[in-house]
Design an enzyme around this catalytic site. Sequence first.
Site, short mmCIF file in Angstrom:
data_model
loop_
_atom_site.label_atom_id
_atom_site.label_comp_id
_atom_site.label_asym_id
_atom_site.label_seq_id
_atom_site.Cartn_x
_atom_site.Cartn_y
_atom_site.Cartn_z
N ASP A 1 0.83 -1.20 0.00
CA ASP A 1 0.00 0.00 0.00
C ASP A 1 0.87 1.26 0.00
O ASP A 1 0.45 2.30 0.50
CB ASP A 1 -0.91 -0.01 1.23
CG ASP A 1 -2.04 1.01 1.12
OD1 ASP A 1 -2.58 1.40 2.18
OD2 ASP A 1 -2.35 1.43 -0.01
N LYS B 1 2.69 3.48 -5.71
CA LYS B 1 2.18 2.42 -6.60
C LYS B 1 3.22 1.93 -7.59
O LYS B 1 3.19 0.78 -8.00
CB LYS B 1 0.92 2.93 -7.33
CG LYS B 1 -0.13 3.50 -6.38
CD LYS B 1 -0.38 2.60 -5.15
CE LYS B 1 -1.00 3.33 -3.99
NZ LYS B 1 -0.98 2.57 -2.72
N ASP C 1 -3.26 -3.07 -2.46
CA ASP C 1 -4.32 -2.07 -2.46
C ASP C 1 -4.23 -1.22 -3.74
O ASP C 1 -3.16 -1.13 -4.37
CB ASP C 1 -4.20 -1.14 -1.24
CG ASP C 1 -5.41 -0.22 -1.10
OD1 ASP C 1 -5.25 0.87 -0.52
OD2 ASP C 1 -6.50 -0.58 -1.58
N ASN C 2 -5.35 -0.62 -4.16
CA ASN C 2 -5.37 0.40 -5.22
C ASN C 2 -5.00 -0.08 -6.62
O ASN C 2 -4.43 0.67 -7.41
CB ASN C 2 -4.42 1.57 -4.86
CG ASN C 2 -4.64 2.08 -3.49
OD1 ASN C 2 -3.75 2.04 -2.66
ND2 ASN C 2 -5.84 2.57 -3.21
N GLU D 1 -11.41 4.15 -0.86
CA GLU D 1 -11.82 4.48 0.51
C GLU D 1 -12.68 5.75 0.58
O GLU D 1 -12.37 6.77 -0.03
CB GLU D 1 -10.59 4.64 1.43
CG GLU D 1 -9.49 5.52 0.92
CD GLU D 1 -8.43 4.76 0.16
OE1 GLU D 1 -8.74 3.69 -0.40
OE2 GLU D 1 -7.29 5.24 0.09
N1 LIG Z 1 9.46 2.75 -0.81
C1 LIG Z 1 8.83 3.07 0.33
N2 LIG Z 1 9.30 2.62 1.52
C2 LIG Z 1 8.66 2.94 2.67
N3 LIG Z 1 7.56 3.72 2.73
C3 LIG Z 1 7.09 4.20 1.57
C4 LIG Z 1 7.69 3.90 0.32
N4 LIG Z 1 6.98 4.50 -0.65
C5 LIG Z 1 5.97 5.17 -0.04
N5 LIG Z 1 6.04 5.00 1.29
C6 LIG Z 1 5.09 5.51 2.28
O1 LIG Z 1 3.88 4.83 2.01
C7 LIG Z 1 2.79 5.77 1.96
C8 LIG Z 1 2.40 6.00 0.54
C9 LIG Z 1 1.25 5.58 0.09
C10 LIG Z 1 0.85 5.82 -1.33
N6 LIG Z 1 -0.56 5.61 -1.46
C11 LIG Z 1 -1.24 6.30 -2.36
O2 LIG Z 1 -0.68 7.07 -3.15
C12 LIG Z 1 -2.70 6.15 -2.38
C13 LIG Z 1 -3.44 7.09 -3.10
C14 LIG Z 1 -4.82 7.00 -3.13
N7 LIG Z 1 -5.55 7.96 -3.89
O3 LIG Z 1 -4.91 8.91 -4.45
O4 LIG Z 1 -6.80 7.88 -4.01
C15 LIG Z 1 -5.52 5.99 -2.44
C16 LIG Z 1 -4.77 5.05 -1.72
O5 LIG Z 1 -5.38 4.04 -1.02
C17 LIG Z 1 -3.38 5.11 -1.69
O6 LIG Z 1 -2.70 4.15 -0.98
C18 LIG Z 1 3.35 7.03 2.60
O7 LIG Z 1 3.20 6.97 3.99
C19 LIG Z 1 4.80 6.98 2.17
O8 LIG Z 1 5.64 7.74 3.00
MG LIG Z 2 -3.99 2.50 -0.51
#
Ligand SMILES: Nc1ncnc2c1ncn2[C@@H]1O[C@H](/C=C/CNC(=O)c2cc([N+](=O)[O-])cc(O)c2O)[C@@H](O)[C@H]1O
Ligand SMILES: [Mg+2]
Length: 214
Positions: free
Chosen positions: A141, A144, A169-170, A199
């Site tokens: 999650d 993406k 997810d997504n 969500e």
């Molecule tokens: N390589 C990595 N290592 C560790 N942590 C990492 C990482 N890459 C991202 N993160 C962390 O994971 C989360 C990102 C989620 C992206 N979800 C999304 O972009 C997202 C967007 C929508 N939406 O736009 O509707 C809906 C959803 O359910 C979503 O999960 C943030 O807390 C970010 O800091």
């Molecule tokens: Mg998500």
Amino acid sequence: TGSTRPERILAAVQRKATKGDARSVVNTIDQYCRYQEWAMNVGDEKGAILDSIVCEVKPSVMLELGTYCGYSTVRIASMLPPNARLLTLEFNPAYAAVARQVIAWAGVEDKVVLIEGPSGDWIPKMKEEFGVTSFDLVFLDHWKDRYLPDTKLMEECGLLRTGSILLADNVICPGTPEYLEYVRGSPRYESKYFRSHLEYTRVEDGLEKSVFLG
Ligand SMILES: Nc1ncnc2c1ncn2[C@@H]1O[C@H](/C=C/CNC(=O)c2cc([N+](=O)[O-])cc(O)c2O)[C@@H](O)[C@H]1O
Ligand SMILES: [Mg+2]
């Protein structure tokens, strides 16, 4: 400088959720994000699918990629038996700080290991640093465009065994086309789509469950 959205979510939890009651924390965040301000938690509808898969798999060792505020961390941990472990990766220190407090408020910190840092660095260290042999279940999650590279990295690091399950997810919104093409096209995975909604909205989204066949 005002508060951030994760800090406001934490404030709502500390104000309204019953301390030590994980489901109360989950319900409080869902209420807040449905009626006050949207946030990218897996949410209640997809969360129910997540719950059913966690209950079915009964993982001893589970990995979550992308902790954010800890909503799914708490949701998953509340379904795990006492000796099970949920490792969750978050590279944004501000989000990790909020998540730690949400996890503590829910009283599930004994089942959760929150690791601060990028998945690309930490996946190769899972065996030596955390004594992980393989993951029974992985919840993807995070960004993406990291789903596919991190899946390949877990394969390469021998962190998936025959029967390990990836739950993403997504896969529709925002969408993970390269990942979907890979798990649905590879003879090494048996994949299934669970249709739901993004969500707190009526937009289509869903979870993809992929069993690693070895
Ligand atoms: N390589 C990595 N290592 C560790 N942590 C990492 C990482 N890459 C991202 N993160 C962390 O994971 C989360 C990102 C989620 C992206 N979800 C999304 O972009 C997202 C967007 C929508 N939406 O736009 O509707 C809906 C959803 O359910 C979503 O999960 C943030 O807390 C970010 O800091
Ligand atoms: Mg998500």
